[in-house]
Design an enzyme around this catalytic site. Structure first.
Site, PDB file in Angstrom:
ATOM      1  N   ARG A 108       0.893  -1.170  -0.033  1.00 43.29           N
ATOM      2  CA  ARG A 108       0.131  -0.321  -0.063  1.00 43.29           C
ATOM      3  C   ARG A 108       0.787   1.141  -0.201  1.00 43.29           C
ATOM      4  O   ARG A 108       2.004   1.268   0.682  1.00 43.29           O
ATOM      5  CB  ARG A 108      -0.929   0.044   1.147  1.00 43.29           C
ATOM      6  CG  ARG A 108      -1.920  -0.985   1.464  1.00 43.29           C
ATOM      7  CD  ARG A 108      -2.612  -0.981   2.883  1.00 43.29           C
ATOM      8  NE  ARG A 108      -4.051  -0.715   2.737  1.00 43.29           N
ATOM      9  CZ  ARG A 108      -4.655  -0.038   3.776  1.00 43.29           C
ATOM     10  NH1 ARG A 108      -4.074   0.411   4.691  1.00 43.29           N
ATOM     11  NH2 ARG A 108      -5.851   0.055   3.359  1.00 43.29           N
ATOM     12  N   SER A 177       7.708  -4.999   6.697  1.00 41.17           N
ATOM     13  CA  SER A 177       7.572  -5.914   7.674  1.00 41.17           C
ATOM     14  C   SER A 177       8.255  -7.261   7.481  1.00 41.17           C
ATOM     15  O   SER A 177       8.017  -8.450   7.188  1.00 41.17           O
ATOM     16  CB  SER A 177       6.075  -6.275   8.062  1.00 41.17           C
ATOM     17  OG  SER A 177       5.478  -5.191   8.340  1.00 41.17           O
ATOM     18  N   ASP A 230       5.152  -3.423  10.815  1.00 41.94           N
ATOM     19  CA  ASP A 230       3.842  -3.197  10.915  1.00 41.94           C
ATOM     20  C   ASP A 230       3.380  -2.951  12.523  1.00 41.94           C
ATOM     21  O   ASP A 230       2.336  -2.236  12.867  1.00 41.94           O
ATOM     22  CB  ASP A 230       2.796  -4.288  10.571  1.00 41.94           C
ATOM     23  CG  ASP A 230       3.501  -5.670  10.713  1.00 41.94           C
ATOM     24  OD1 ASP A 230       4.402  -5.738  11.611  1.00 41.94           O
ATOM     25  OD2 ASP A 230       2.684  -6.568  10.359  1.00 41.94           O
TER      26      ASP A 230
HETATM   27  P1  ADP Z   1      -1.273  -9.620   7.311  1.00 38.73           P
HETATM   28  O1  ADP Z   1      -1.263 -10.230   8.548  1.00 38.73           O
HETATM   29  O2  ADP Z   1      -0.831 -10.315   6.229  1.00 38.73           O
HETATM   30  O3  ADP Z   1      -0.633  -8.058   7.248  1.00 38.73           O
HETATM   31  P2  ADP Z   1      -3.882  -8.953   8.025  1.00 38.73           P
HETATM   32  O4  ADP Z   1      -3.686  -8.357   9.414  1.00 38.73           O
HETATM   33  O5  ADP Z   1      -5.213  -8.500   7.245  1.00 38.73           O
HETATM   34  O6  ADP Z   1      -2.799  -9.130   7.179  1.00 38.73           O
HETATM   35  O7  ADP Z   1      -4.398 -10.545   8.622  1.00 38.73           O
HETATM   36  C1  ADP Z   1      -4.891 -11.514   7.679  1.00 38.73           C
HETATM   37  C2  ADP Z   1      -4.893 -12.804   8.172  1.00 38.73           C
HETATM   38  O8  ADP Z   1      -5.842 -12.791   9.196  1.00 38.73           O
HETATM   39  C3  ADP Z   1      -5.242 -13.897   7.519  1.00 38.73           C
HETATM   40  O9  ADP Z   1      -4.034 -14.648   7.039  1.00 38.73           O
HETATM   41  C4  ADP Z   1      -5.892 -14.887   8.089  1.00 38.73           C
HETATM   42  O10 ADP Z   1      -5.050 -15.820   8.878  1.00 38.73           O
HETATM   43  C5  ADP Z   1      -6.510 -13.882   9.091  1.00 38.73           C
HETATM   44  N1  ADP Z   1      -8.274 -13.740   8.906  1.00 38.73           N
HETATM   45  C6  ADP Z   1      -8.507 -12.767   7.959  1.00 38.73           C
HETATM   46  N2  ADP Z   1      -9.887 -12.985   7.808  1.00 38.73           N
HETATM   47  C7  ADP Z   1     -10.171 -13.755   8.744  1.00 38.73           C
HETATM   48  C8  ADP Z   1     -11.445 -14.314   9.271  1.00 38.73           C
HETATM   49  N3  ADP Z   1     -12.701 -14.159   8.885  1.00 38.73           N
HETATM   50  N4  ADP Z   1     -11.456 -15.279  10.424  1.00 38.73           N
HETATM   51  C9  ADP Z   1     -10.373 -15.334  10.894  1.00 38.73           C
HETATM   52  N5  ADP Z   1      -9.225 -15.115  10.323  1.00 38.73           N
HETATM   53  C10 ADP Z   1      -8.919 -14.358   9.641  1.00 38.73           C
HETATM   54 MG    MG Z   2      -0.661  -6.397   8.312  1.00 43.91          MG
END
Ligand code: ADP
Ligand code: MG
Length: 498
Positions: A108, A177, A230
């Site tokens: 982003r 990150s 992050d």
């Molecule tokens: P990142 O950790 O990649 O920066 P996020 O903070 O958006 O991204 O987290 C994404 C993670 O959150 C996914 O890999 C998944 O494990 C978890 N996640 C996303 N949606 C859900 C959901 N509806 N229920 C449970 N876990 C979820």
């Molecule tokens: Mg993240």
């Protein structure tokens, strides 16, 4: 009755008997299967147990490891990295700032117009860019050139009232990150690419230097004033809105925590004491491990098959990347050893990571009387059809055990941090509040997980202390947080202060 008729009657009776015996045997077999499946579930519950006494041991171990990691490099599994962030945003920041977020699910770019104490975030715009897969496995130059170009395109869309002050360079907070060995707030060496990035030429690369080179190539005049991850971005975003924020925890694909430490309480700190006297520590708590962690055969097998066996053990039992996979392994054992889904082990169930955590949470949250969602998830993802309600309930129970363990251990981790800060108790008449900023998809979307974590933290703290401590969702802290840090570490900051 003639001979033939008698013979036929005997044959029929025998057939009836045989059929009856088959039914009985089938029932016995299926009740035997059921008992074995139940035994597997009971054992899982037992091995994943997190009674409050155990959680306190985990919290204590976390505190001990924090001390050890602060004492010396390599003193603990917890790296306790010095972030060089010694100026968290106060809310007074003014002007236009940019941020880049690389290393999460999406890449982003964003900009915020800050209006000081009164107006706070006046305007905030962002763009999400997907990284072409070939750049994730190419050269670092190719990747950074792409990022610089995306940034330049975004800068070109600055609209009405969104320009840097005359004569000032645009400033950028870079949320990167990946594991970085930081040497100042604006310089850090990449330790290794992770999360699907597989770039060959980047041993000990200066991250900011690379990005700056790529920006210069296309004439983009922008300066990186904060290089963070992050978790630190989330801490900064939380602190900007609430000065009581003292720590941040990410529960997403992975997990991590950062907190504000007194600089003199960091024995391994050999730099100048920061003016604020405080330093943000990036714990890298995903790598925490302790003999008190309740680990199962499933966790051990999962860990052994990962690219980094023995590492990130806390993360492997808590975070979104792994929870669904642990559930899959339990269901596979039920299929293999208790014929839980019938005589044949469903082939899809053998595929690692086929059951994702969002699907697990959909199963766990199914509140329909016949567990319709569970049925359709089993069918769509694992090609297991005709599941009985009883079977679906067992599947939900497995999700519950795995999620609850993760949630309660996260709470124990937070208690460990609060203990290190001496904020797990209140002295008479004390009014000081402590806020933990939280972010990440797991925390945000997995309601059962979040609720269990928050209840457990209250339970661990007790009512009186719990009143002084809160957990708050720092919405998109990781994106804006870096821009806020670019502001609080601005090259023009000193000028403004004096
Ligand atoms: P990142 O950790 O990649 O920066 P996020 O903070 O958006 O991204 O987290 C994404 C993670 O959150 C996914 O890999 C998944 O494990 C978890 N996640 C996303 N949606 C859900 C959901 N509806 N229920 C449970 N876990 C979820
Ligand atoms: Mg993240």
């Amino acid at each position: 009755m003639g001979k033939v008729a008698v013979g036929a009657a005997v044959v029929c009776a025998a057939a009836v008997c045989a059929a009856a015996a088959l039914v009985v045997r089938h029932r016995m077999k299926s009740s035997g299967r059921w008992a074995r499946a139940m035994a597997i579930l009971r054992e899982l519950e037992d091995k994943c147990g997190t009674p409050i006494g155990k959680l306190r041991q985990v919290a204590d171990a976390m505190t001990v490891e924090m001390h050890a990691g602060l004492a010396s490099e390599g003193g603990s599994k917890l790296k306790m990295l010095i972030s060089y962030v010694d100026n968290l945003p106060t809310g007074d920041e003014n002007g236009l700032f940019y941020a880049l977020d690389l290393g999460g699910t999406n890449f982003r770019v964003l900009r915020v117009q800050l209006g000081g104490k009164e107006k706070h975030v006046v305007k905030h715009e962002f763009d999400e860019v997907s990284i072409p897969p070939h750049l994730m496995t190419g050269t670092s130059e190719g990747l950074f050139d792409f990022i610089a170009e995306a940034l330049a395109k975004f800068v070109a869309t600055e609209g009405e009232g969104l320009h840097p002050a005359p004569g000032r360079q645009r400033e950028l907070g870079f949320t990167f990150s990946f594991p970085v060995w930081q040497t100042s707030i604006t310089s850090g060496t990449l330790i290794k690419w992770t999360k699907g990035f597989n770039i060959e030429d980047t041993v000990e690369q200066d991250v900011v230097g690379e990005l700056t080179k790529s920006m210069e190539k296309i004439g983009l005049d922008m300066r990186v004033t904060a290089l963070v991850n992050d978790t630190i971005g989330t801490l900064a975003g939380g602190r900007y809105h609430n000065q009581d924020v003292i720590a941040a925890v990410i529960l997403g694909t992975g997990t991590n925590a950062a907190y504000v430490e007194k600089a003199h309480a960091i024995p391994k700190w050999h730099g100048l004491l920061p003016k604020s006297g405080e330093m943000v520590i990036n714990m890298e708590w995903g790598n925490f491990r302790s003999s008190h962690l309740p680990l199962t055969e499933y966790d051990q097998a999962l860990d052994a098959e990962t690219l980094n066996p023995g590492e990130q053990i806390f993360e492997k039992i808590i975070s979104g990347m792994y929870l669904g996979e642990i559930v899959r392994r339990v269901l596979l054992k039920m299929a293999q050893e208790a014929d839980f889904f019938g005589d044949v082990v469903p082939p899809k169930l053998k595929i690692p990571f086929v059951l994702r955590t969002p699907d697990m949470s959909a199963i766990h949250h199914d509140s329909s009387p016949d567990l319709k969602v569970v049925g359709s998830k089993l069918k769509d993802i694992l090609e297991i059809s005709n599941t009985s309600l009883k079977m679906r309930k067992v599947v939900v129970a497995v999700c519950d055990v795995v999620a609850t363990r993760g949630a309660r251990l996260s709470a124990a981790g937070i208690l460990g941090v609060l203990k290190k800060l001496g904020r797990d108790t209140v002295k008479d008449g004390e009014k000081q509040k402590s806020v933990v900023a939280m972010d990440g998809g797991l925390y945000e979307h997995y309601t059962e997980f979040r609720t269990s974590m928050e209840c457990t933290l209250k339970e661990l703290l007790g009512d009186e202390v719990a009143e002084h401590i809160s957990v708050e969702h720092s919405n998109d802290g990781s994106g804006i947080g870096a821009a806020l840090l670019a502001a609080s570490h601005s090259q023009y900051h000193e000028v403004e202060e004096s």
